[in-house]
Design a protein around this motif. Structure first.
Motif: not given
Length: 153
Positions: A60-61, A77-82, A89-92, A107-108
């Protein structure tokens, strides 16, 4: 509680994740840590297969999150890299952390560190060769310790 294991190819990494998946009931939080290309998505593919998901499992990048729906639970599945800040997204993600029918994989996760539960299974991936990985599992509480014990057996 820690556990370390090495894999020699993506199939072995997926098999390890499939073994872990057999003990997930929903409500668990799994944090994946590695550099880019470390094997995080490969692990999630095995996790989803182990829970009975038959569709494509992708990183999910660029989308920030993916949801895999199963008959009795979901994998978020979260990808917080960006992300520079957590925002919507943080609330979700925060909502998912309290949902007993969701297995949350992050991730990240550093940007959300203050919001992540202590009782999570953290998996660090270290690239040790072209296809070789050393995975270090760290349990932060009773739920993740139980998962780790089951994985080791």
């Amino acid at each position: 509680m820690n556990y370390e294991i090495s894999t020699t190819n993506s199939e072995a990494t997926q098999a390890l994740a499939t073994k872990l998946a057999k003990h997930l009931k929903g409500g668990e939080v799994i944090e994946l840590a590695s550099d880019l290309g470390g094997g995080k998505t490969t692990f999630v593919q095995g996790l989803a297969r182990g829970l009975g998901y038959h569709g494509d499992v992708t990183s999910p990048t660029f989308t920030l999150s993916q949801i895999y729906k199963l008959p009795s639970l979901e994998i978020h599945h979260y990808d917080l890299y960006r992300l520079g800040e957590t925002g919507v997204v943080g609330d979700e993600l925060t909502e998912d952390l309290h949902d007993p029918f969701v297995v949350t994989v992050i991730e990240w996760g550093g940007i959300m560190e203050a919001h992540l539960p202590k009782d999570r299974l953290r998996i660090s991936f270290e690239v040790t060769g072209d296809n070789d990985r050393r995975l270090t599992f760290t349990a932060g509480g009773p739920v993740s310790e139980h998962l780790l014990k089951e994985l080791k057996s």
